[in-house]
Scaffold this motif. Structure first.
Motif, PDB file in Angstrom:
ATOM      1  N   VAL A 150       0.847  -1.200   0.000  1.00 33.22           N
ATOM      2  CA  VAL A 150       0.000   0.000   0.000  1.00 33.22           C
ATOM      3  C   VAL A 150       0.882   1.249   0.000  1.00 33.22           C
ATOM      4  CG1 VAL A 150      -1.674   1.326   1.339  1.00 33.22           C
ATOM      5  CG2 VAL A 150      -1.963  -1.136   1.078  1.00 33.22           C
ATOM      6  N   ARG A 151       1.943   1.248   0.812  1.00 33.06           N
ATOM      7  CA  ARG A 151       2.851   2.399   0.883  1.00 33.06           C
ATOM      8  C   ARG A 151       3.543   2.618  -0.460  1.00 33.06           C
ATOM      9  NH1 ARG A 151       8.303   3.394   1.932  1.00 33.06           N
ATOM     10  NH2 ARG A 151       8.696   5.291   3.106  1.00 33.06           N
ATOM     11  N   GLY A 152       3.867   1.531  -1.152  1.00 29.04           N
ATOM     12  CA  GLY A 152       4.562   1.608  -2.434  1.00 29.04           C
ATOM     13  C   GLY A 152       3.735   2.231  -3.548  1.00 29.04           C
ATOM     14  N   LEU A 153       2.413   2.337  -3.359  1.00 24.38           N
ATOM     15  CA  LEU A 153       1.564   2.946  -4.383  1.00 24.38           C
ATOM     16  C   LEU A 153       1.845   4.430  -4.534  1.00 24.38           C
ATOM     17  CD1 LEU A 153      -1.755   1.146  -3.473  1.00 24.38           C
ATOM     18  CD2 LEU A 153      -0.282   0.683  -5.444  1.00 24.38           C
ATOM     19  N   ARG A 154       2.230   5.086  -3.428  1.00 24.75           N
ATOM     20  CA  ARG A 154       2.602   6.504  -3.469  1.00 24.75           C
ATOM     21  C   ARG A 154       3.503   6.757  -2.266  1.00 24.75           C
ATOM     22  NH1 ARG A 154       2.001  11.249  -6.757  1.00 24.75           N
ATOM     23  NH2 ARG A 154      -0.130  10.776  -7.304  1.00 24.75           N
ATOM     24  N   LYS A 155       4.803   6.522  -2.451  1.00 24.52           N
ATOM     25  CA  LYS A 155       5.752   6.708  -1.355  1.00 24.52           C
ATOM     26  C   LYS A 155       5.851   8.181  -0.989  1.00 24.52           C
ATOM     27  CE  LYS A 155       8.724   2.765  -2.188  1.00 24.52           C
ATOM     28  NZ  LYS A 155      10.006   2.303  -2.703  1.00 24.52           N
ATOM     29  N   PRO A 156       6.193   8.498   0.264  1.00 23.57           N
ATOM     30  CA  PRO A 156       6.331   9.905   0.643  1.00 23.57           C
ATOM     31  C   PRO A 156       7.455  10.559  -0.161  1.00 23.57           C
ATOM     32  CG  PRO A 156       6.462   8.470   2.571  1.00 23.57           C
ATOM     33  CD  PRO A 156       6.433   7.602   1.378  1.00 23.57           C
ATOM     34  N   GLU A 157       7.142  11.686  -0.782  1.00 25.30           N
ATOM     35  CA  GLU A 157       8.174  12.348  -1.580  1.00 25.30           C
ATOM     36  C   GLU A 157       8.943  13.336  -0.693  1.00 25.30           C
ATOM     37  OE1 GLU A 157       7.943  15.663  -2.840  1.00 25.30           O
ATOM     38  OE2 GLU A 157       5.986  16.150  -2.041  1.00 25.30           O
ATOM     39  N   PRO A 158      10.209  13.601  -1.014  1.00 28.23           N
ATOM     40  CA  PRO A 158      11.070  14.335  -0.090  1.00 28.23           C
ATOM     41  C   PRO A 158      10.908  15.854  -0.086  1.00 28.23           C
ATOM     42  CG  PRO A 158      12.319  13.662  -2.001  1.00 28.23           C
ATOM     43  CD  PRO A 158      10.959  13.072  -2.156  1.00 28.23           C
ATOM     44  N   TYR A 159      10.084  16.425  -0.960  1.00 29.54           N
ATOM     45  CA  TYR A 159       9.983  17.877  -1.013  1.00 29.54           C
ATOM     46  C   TYR A 159       8.834  18.413  -0.177  1.00 29.54           C
ATOM     47  CZ  TYR A 159      13.479  17.261  -4.524  1.00 29.54           C
ATOM     48  OH  TYR A 159      14.629  16.902  -5.148  1.00 29.54           O
ATOM     49  N   LYS A 160       7.650  17.847  -0.317  1.00 22.97           N
ATOM     50  CA  LYS A 160       6.505  18.282   0.495  1.00 22.97           C
ATOM     51  C   LYS A 160       6.081  17.226   1.503  1.00 22.97           C
ATOM     52  CE  LYS A 160       4.393  21.505  -2.746  1.00 22.97           C
ATOM     53  NZ  LYS A 160       3.200  21.803  -3.524  1.00 22.97           N
ATOM     54  N   GLY A 161       6.584  15.989   1.330  1.00 17.78           N
ATOM     55  CA  GLY A 161       6.245  14.915   2.254  1.00 17.78           C
ATOM     56  C   GLY A 161       4.912  14.258   1.954  1.00 17.78           C
ATOM     57  N   LYS A 162       4.338  14.523   0.770  1.00 12.09           N
ATOM     58  CA  LYS A 162       3.049  13.931   0.427  1.00 12.09           C
ATOM     59  C   LYS A 162       3.222  12.464   0.072  1.00 12.09           C
ATOM     60  CE  LYS A 162       1.319  16.634  -2.828  1.00 12.09           C
ATOM     61  NZ  LYS A 162       0.576  17.613  -3.617  1.00 12.09           N
ATOM     62  N   GLY A 163       2.203  11.664   0.386  1.00 14.63           N
ATOM     63  CA  GLY A 163       2.221  10.254   0.049  1.00 14.63           C
ATOM     64  C   GLY A 163       1.662   9.408   1.182  1.00 14.63           C
ATOM     65  N   VAL A 164       1.874   8.094   1.070  1.00 13.53           N
ATOM     66  CA  VAL A 164       1.409   7.147   2.089  1.00 13.53           C
ATOM     67  C   VAL A 164       2.605   6.808   2.965  1.00 13.53           C
ATOM     68  CG1 VAL A 164       0.386   4.884   2.501  1.00 13.53           C
ATOM     69  CG2 VAL A 164      -0.269   6.182   0.470  1.00 13.53           C
ATOM     70  N   ARG A 165       2.442   6.975   4.278  1.00 13.38           N
ATOM     71  CA  ARG A 165       3.539   6.640   5.188  1.00 13.38           C
ATOM     72  C   ARG A 165       3.007   5.942   6.420  1.00 13.38           C
ATOM     73  NH1 ARG A 165       5.358  12.567   7.492  1.00 13.38           N
ATOM     74  NH2 ARG A 165       5.396  13.090   5.321  1.00 13.38           N
ATOM     75  N   TYR A 166       3.918   5.236   7.097  1.00 10.07           N
ATOM     76  CA  TYR A 166       3.548   4.601   8.360  1.00 10.07           C
ATOM     77  C   TYR A 166       3.350   5.694   9.406  1.00 10.07           C
ATOM     78  CZ  TYR A 166       5.492   0.471   6.077  1.00 10.07           C
ATOM     79  OH  TYR A 166       5.753  -0.542   5.197  1.00 10.07           O
ATOM     80  N   VAL A 167       2.441   5.480  10.360  1.00  6.21           N
ATOM     81  CA  VAL A 167       2.246   6.442  11.439  1.00  6.21           C
ATOM     82  C   VAL A 167       3.521   6.466  12.269  1.00  6.21           C
ATOM     83  CG1 VAL A 167       0.954   6.912  13.549  1.00  6.21           C
ATOM     84  CG2 VAL A 167      -0.251   6.207  11.491  1.00  6.21           C
ATOM     85  N   GLY A 168       4.062   7.653  12.475  1.00  7.39           N
ATOM     86  CA  GLY A 168       5.309   7.784  13.226  1.00  7.39           C
ATOM     87  C   GLY A 168       6.559   7.768  12.359  1.00  7.39           C
ATOM     88  N   GLU A 169       6.429   7.477  11.065  1.00 10.11           N
ATOM     89  CA  GLU A 169       7.584   7.472  10.160  1.00 10.11           C
ATOM     90  C   GLU A 169       8.054   8.909   9.939  1.00 10.11           C
ATOM     91  OE1 GLU A 169       8.784   6.150   5.589  1.00 10.11           O
ATOM     92  OE2 GLU A 169       6.727   5.900   6.271  1.00 10.11           O
ATOM     93  N   ILE A 170       9.349   9.094   9.961  1.00  7.23           N
ATOM     94  CA  ILE A 170       9.920  10.425   9.758  1.00  7.23           C
ATOM     95  C   ILE A 170      10.465  10.492   8.337  1.00  7.23           C
ATOM     96  CG2 ILE A 170      11.739  12.012  10.478  1.00  7.23           C
ATOM     97  CD1 ILE A 170      11.436  10.660  13.289  1.00  7.23           C
ATOM     98  N   VAL A 171      10.005  11.478   7.582  1.00  6.12           N
ATOM     99  CA  VAL A 171      10.469  11.672   6.207  1.00  6.12           C
ATOM    100  C   VAL A 171      11.392  12.871   6.197  1.00  6.12           C
ATOM    101  CG1 VAL A 171       9.763  12.192   3.849  1.00  6.12           C
ATOM    102  CG2 VAL A 171       8.363  10.695   5.254  1.00  6.12           C
ATOM    103  N   ARG A 172      12.638  12.651   5.799  1.00 10.38           N
ATOM    104  CA  ARG A 172      13.594  13.759   5.731  1.00 10.38           C
ATOM    105  C   ARG A 172      13.287  14.585   4.494  1.00 10.38           C
ATOM    106  NH1 ARG A 172      19.391  11.403   6.133  1.00 10.38           N
ATOM    107  NH2 ARG A 172      19.835  13.576   5.696  1.00 10.38           N
TER     108      ARG A 172
END
Length: 166
Positions: free
Chosen positions: A135-157
């Motif tokens: 499910v996360r792989g359908l739209r991974k969090p992108e590094p510029y705005k952080g939009k996408g599917v992520r685990y709760v508590g996951e930190i996106v740099r």
């Protein structure tokens, strides 16, 4: 433990089975599961730790169960489910419909002012992790705005965007 090297774990939430490599010997004594390896080769040491960990996860799964939460971050991102059919709106031209395995329970929630969340529950840790990663792989969090599917508590740099021109 059966003769064909399959561990069966039964608990209040269900039953799980796991095949074990023929080199690793498994014994159950006094409510404890003991694994023994024939040699100290790297392969045997790796398998020893692998099956010990997998068995530990099986026992925890049939007694407590596992949950994995995902959140959708982005304007217009939505999640809905009907039974085990998950319907995702992730900013593509079409909705993405995924059939979740019947062993898992899926719950979607959308509270006002909060991001939509997907909760996967079940007794098999490997299966939950695999479905959540899909499910996360359908739209991974992108590094510029952080939009996408992520685990709760996951930190996106986040990366710095373009410098503002004059």
């Amino acid at each position: 433990m059966s003769s064909d090297n399959v561990i069966t774990v039964k608990g209040p939430k269900g039953e799980l089975k796991q095949a074990v490599d023929r080199d690793i010997k498994v014994e159950v004594k006094d409510g404890e599961v003991n694994f023994t390896r024939p040699t100290d080769q790297i392969r045997h040491r790796a398998l020893h730790g692998l099956y010990r960990s997998i068995t530990s996860n099986l026992v925890k799964g049939v007694t407590e169960g596992y949950t994995k939460k995902l959140e959708l971050i982005g304007v217009g991102f939505k999640a809905a489910n009907q039974g085990n059919i998950l319907d995702l709106t992730l900013g593509y031209s079409h909705n993405i419909i995924i059939e979740i395995p019947k062993e898992l329970k899926v719950v979607t929630a959308q509270e006002k002012g909060q991001n939509p969340t997907i909760t996967l529950e079940g007794i098999d840790k490997q299966l939950i992790g695999q479905v959540a990663a899909k499910v996360r792989g359908l739209r991974k969090p992108e590094p510029y705005k952080g939009k996408g599917v992520r685990y709760v508590g996951e930190i996106v740099r986040k990366k710095a965007g373009k410098a503002a021109g004059k």
